[in-house]
Design a protein around this motif. Sequence first.
Motif, PDB file in Angstrom:
ATOM      1  N   LEU A   1       0.821  -1.203   0.000  1.00 11.60           N
ATOM      2  CA  LEU A   1       0.000   0.000   0.000  1.00 11.60           C
ATOM      3  C   LEU A   1       0.860   1.260   0.000  1.00 11.60           C
ATOM      4  CD1 LEU A   1      -2.750  -1.021   2.591  1.00 11.60           C
ATOM      5  CD2 LEU A   1      -2.908  -1.014   0.092  1.00 11.60           C
ATOM      6  N   ILE A   2       0.562   2.168  -0.945  1.00 13.30           N
ATOM      7  CA  ILE A   2       1.301   3.425  -1.022  1.00 13.30           C
ATOM      8  C   ILE A   2       0.419   4.637  -0.735  1.00 13.30           C
ATOM      9  CG2 ILE A   2       3.000   2.514  -2.647  1.00 13.30           C
ATOM     10  CD1 ILE A   2       1.465   4.074  -4.861  1.00 13.30           C
ATOM     11  N   TRP A   3      -0.919   4.411  -0.664  1.00 14.91           N
ATOM     12  CA  TRP A   3      -1.826   5.558  -0.464  1.00 14.91           C
ATOM     13  C   TRP A   3      -3.150   5.061   0.085  1.00 14.91           C
ATOM     14  CZ3 TRP A   3       0.352  10.157  -0.768  1.00 14.91           C
ATOM     15  CH2 TRP A   3      -0.454  11.302  -0.677  1.00 14.91           C
ATOM     16  N   ARG A   4      -3.887   5.979   0.711  1.00 12.83           N
ATOM     17  CA  ARG A   4      -5.251   5.674   1.147  1.00 12.83           C
ATOM     18  C   ARG A   4      -6.154   6.846   0.774  1.00 12.83           C
ATOM     19  NH1 ARG A   4      -6.677   7.855   6.321  1.00 12.83           N
ATOM     20  NH2 ARG A   4      -8.074   6.096   6.715  1.00 12.83           N
ATOM     21  N   GLU A   5      -7.421   6.545   0.588  1.00 16.54           N
ATOM     22  CA  GLU A   5      -8.411   7.557   0.148  1.00 16.54           C
ATOM     23  C   GLU A   5      -8.004   8.239  -1.151  1.00 16.54           C
ATOM     24  OE1 GLU A   5      -9.258  10.207   3.396  1.00 16.54           O
ATOM     25  OE2 GLU A   5     -10.085   8.604   4.628  1.00 16.54           O
ATOM     26  N   PRO A   6      -7.894   7.512  -2.257  1.00 15.03           N
ATOM     27  CA  PRO A   6      -8.203   6.090  -2.394  1.00 15.03           C
ATOM     28  C   PRO A   6      -7.021   5.196  -2.038  1.00 15.03           C
ATOM     29  CG  PRO A   6      -7.599   6.946  -4.520  1.00 15.03           C
ATOM     30  CD  PRO A   6      -7.554   8.117  -3.566  1.00 15.03           C
ATOM     31  N   TRP A   7      -7.319   3.928  -1.770  1.00 14.79           N
ATOM     32  CA  TRP A   7      -6.257   2.954  -1.577  1.00 14.79           C
ATOM     33  C   TRP A   7      -5.536   2.770  -2.907  1.00 14.79           C
ATOM     34  CZ3 TRP A   7      -5.117   1.706   3.212  1.00 14.79           C
ATOM     35  CH2 TRP A   7      -6.104   1.697   4.192  1.00 14.79           C
TER      36      TRP A   7
ATOM     37  N   SER B   1       5.910   3.574   4.360  1.00 11.73           N
ATOM     38  CA  SER B   1       6.102   4.862   5.034  1.00 11.73           C
ATOM     39  C   SER B   1       6.103   6.031   4.064  1.00 11.73           C
ATOM     40  CB  SER B   1       7.428   4.853   5.809  1.00 11.73           C
ATOM     41  OG  SER B   1       8.520   4.640   4.925  1.00 11.73           O
ATOM     42  N   GLU B   2       6.069   5.740   2.735  1.00 10.42           N
ATOM     43  CA  GLU B   2       5.983   6.800   1.740  1.00 10.42           C
ATOM     44  C   GLU B   2       5.434   6.226   0.423  1.00 10.42           C
ATOM     45  OE1 GLU B   2      10.143   8.173   1.191  1.00 10.42           O
ATOM     46  OE2 GLU B   2       9.897   7.278  -0.788  1.00 10.42           O
ATOM     47  N   PRO B   3       4.799   7.032  -0.404  1.00 10.45           N
ATOM     48  CA  PRO B   3       4.603   8.478  -0.278  1.00 10.45           C
ATOM     49  C   PRO B   3       3.586   8.875   0.793  1.00 10.45           C
ATOM     50  CG  PRO B   3       3.491   7.670  -2.225  1.00 10.45           C
ATOM     51  CD  PRO B   3       4.299   6.522  -1.697  1.00 10.45           C
ATOM     52  N   TYR B   4       2.610   7.968   1.074  1.00  7.96           N
ATOM     53  CA  TYR B   4       1.726   8.216   2.202  1.00  7.96           C
ATOM     54  C   TYR B   4       2.427   7.689   3.446  1.00  7.96           C
ATOM     55  CZ  TYR B   4      -2.542   8.576   4.956  1.00  7.96           C
ATOM     56  OH  TYR B   4      -3.470   8.931   5.900  1.00  7.96           O
ATOM     57  N   ARG B   5       2.408   8.471   4.506  1.00  9.56           N
ATOM     58  CA  ARG B   5       3.111   8.037   5.720  1.00  9.56           C
ATOM     59  C   ARG B   5       2.169   7.203   6.598  1.00  9.56           C
ATOM     60  NH1 ARG B   5       7.826   8.841   7.818  1.00  9.56           N
ATOM     61  NH2 ARG B   5       8.367  10.384   6.249  1.00  9.56           N
TER      62      ARG B   5
ATOM     63  N   THR C   1       1.139   4.813   9.510  1.00  9.86           N
ATOM     64  CA  THR C   1       1.629   4.707  10.890  1.00  9.86           C
ATOM     65  C   THR C   1       1.097   3.435  11.536  1.00  9.86           C
ATOM     66  OG1 THR C   1      -0.277   5.859  11.826  1.00  9.86           O
ATOM     67  CG2 THR C   1       1.575   7.225  11.063  1.00  9.86           C
ATOM     68  N   GLN C   2       1.533   3.204  12.756  1.00  6.50           N
ATOM     69  CA  GLN C   2       1.048   2.031  13.487  1.00  6.50           C
ATOM     70  C   GLN C   2      -0.458   2.107  13.705  1.00  6.50           C
ATOM     71  OE1 GLN C   2       3.042  -0.660  14.223  1.00  6.50           O
ATOM     72  NE2 GLN C   2       1.048  -1.617  14.651  1.00  6.50           N
ATOM     73  N   ALA C   3      -0.984   3.321  13.837  1.00  6.20           N
ATOM     74  CA  ALA C   3      -2.429   3.478  14.003  1.00  6.20           C
ATOM     75  C   ALA C   3      -3.181   2.971  12.769  1.00  6.20           C
ATOM     76  CB  ALA C   3      -2.772   4.947  14.263  1.00  6.20           C
ATOM     77  N   HIS C   4      -2.662   3.266  11.578  1.00  6.03           N
ATOM     78  CA  HIS C   4      -3.267   2.754  10.345  1.00  6.03           C
ATOM     79  C   HIS C   4      -3.178   1.226  10.303  1.00  6.03           C
ATOM     80  CE1 HIS C   4      -2.079   6.909   8.859  1.00  6.03           C
ATOM     81  NE2 HIS C   4      -3.390   6.879   8.681  1.00  6.03           N
ATOM     82  N   CYS C   5      -2.035   0.722  10.728  1.00  9.41           N
ATOM     83  CA  CYS C   5      -1.813  -0.723  10.726  1.00  9.41           C
ATOM     84  C   CYS C   5      -2.791  -1.413  11.673  1.00  9.41           C
ATOM     85  CB  CYS C   5      -0.367  -1.000  11.142  1.00  9.41           C
ATOM     86  SG  CYS C   5       0.144  -2.723  10.985  1.00  9.41           S
ATOM     87  N   ASP C   6      -2.947  -0.862  12.852  1.00 11.56           N
ATOM     88  CA  ASP C   6      -3.848  -1.449  13.848  1.00 11.56           C
ATOM     89  C   ASP C   6      -5.296  -1.411  13.360  1.00 11.56           C
ATOM     90  OD1 ASP C   6      -1.676  -1.913  15.463  1.00 11.56           O
ATOM     91  OD2 ASP C   6      -1.976  -0.126  16.706  1.00 11.56           O
TER      92      ASP C   6
ATOM     93  N   ILE D   1       6.227  -1.065   6.565  1.00  7.07           N
ATOM     94  CA  ILE D   1       7.494  -1.316   5.882  1.00  7.07           C
ATOM     95  C   ILE D   1       8.125   0.022   5.523  1.00  7.07           C
ATOM     96  CG2 ILE D   1       6.513  -1.438   3.536  1.00  7.07           C
ATOM     97  CD1 ILE D   1       8.514  -3.843   3.102  1.00  7.07           C
ATOM     98  N   ASP D   2       9.431   0.072   5.558  1.00  2.00           N
ATOM     99  CA  ASP D   2      10.179   1.299   5.260  1.00  2.00           C
ATOM    100  C   ASP D   2      10.171   1.535   3.750  1.00  2.00           C
ATOM    101  OD1 ASP D   2      12.122   3.285   4.789  1.00  2.00           O
ATOM    102  OD2 ASP D   2      13.323   2.656   6.506  1.00  2.00           O
ATOM    103  N   GLY D   3       9.394   2.526   3.321  1.00  2.00           N
ATOM    104  CA  GLY D   3       9.266   2.792   1.896  1.00  2.00           C
ATOM    105  C   GLY D   3      10.555   3.229   1.229  1.00  2.00           C
ATOM    106  N   GLU D   4      11.403   3.950   1.949  1.00  2.14           N
ATOM    107  CA  GLU D   4      12.677   4.372   1.355  1.00  2.14           C
ATOM    108  C   GLU D   4      13.526   3.164   0.985  1.00  2.14           C
ATOM    109  OE1 GLU D   4      14.687   7.081   3.925  1.00  2.14           O
ATOM    110  OE2 GLU D   4      13.263   8.715   3.597  1.00  2.14           O
ATOM    111  N   MET D   5      13.511   2.146   1.835  1.00  6.12           N
ATOM    112  CA  MET D   5      14.334   0.960   1.588  1.00  6.12           C
ATOM    113  C   MET D   5      13.860   0.177   0.370  1.00  6.12           C
ATOM    114  SD  MET D   5      16.830   0.815   3.671  1.00  6.12           S
ATOM    115  CE  MET D   5      17.401   1.321   5.292  1.00  6.12           C
TER     116      MET D   5
END
Length: 272
Positions: free
Chosen positions: A158-164, A219-223, A225-230, A246-250
């Motif tokens: 996943l790279i974005w939400r609203e929309p996914w 973690s990018e382009p949309y950041r 967080t753990q709250a989204h994950c939960d 997952i670390d998007g930069e990596m």
Amino acid sequence: MSLRAVDATGVAHEQAGAGARIVSLVPSITELLFALGLEPQIVGRTGFCVHPRDRVRNVPKVGGTKAVNVEAIRALQPTHLIVNVDENERGTVEQLRTFVPHVVVTHPQTPHDNLSLYALLGAIFDRDKEAQRLAAMLEARLHEAASRAFAAQNVLYLIWREPWMTVARDTYISAMLRLVNWHTLPDVQGGSAGAARYPAFDFDRSPWLAGVDRILLSSEPYRFTQAHCDALKRDRRVAGKRIELIDGEMVSWYGVRAIEGIAYLVKQAAAA
């Protein structure tokens, strides 16, 4: 002229002199330029060019990767502009081309493409030895990944939400994940008719979701967080699937970051 100095659009570039003035509109390329020892010649970068953190802050910002401040770049009088097919708008690049003598276009699509990227910039800016050193390090990481056996996983990245939004299989991200036998769903190619490289989808209308083993929130382009994950873990539509950040930069940054990124993915997959 060496073929290593031919960019992603087939344009051949002569070796730059010591007085080259470089503006980079690509965050991962900016990091690579520092790794090649070109810090004194980097005169402009985007606000998203944040690595190496302790040194890049001294380089003037010229807007974003897409919202580029054309006049700020003009004032810097660059001799070379480095752009990317996916990250920069073609119209903006053409506008900049009217006054920047040399526009170098990049488009790595797989981890292995970083080898030619290192060689390209090393040839143009007389950093062949530095480029070869990075290539040796990358090849060692690629060999390490290839020599190990990883359990096959179908993943939703996943790279974005609203929309996914997620990634097609012909993206750099998907190619990185395949190094550890992780295969992105949906199984689409962004270059095919009517398909997007970064497709939007609906959790309620995507039957292919049934085949997903693991959901990765980047973690990018949309950041994410753990709250989204939960929150997603509580969603019955994805019950039973492994869900993690997952670390998007990596995963998505090419250039020198790919060396560390491959090691990161190997560690993540080994811990699965």
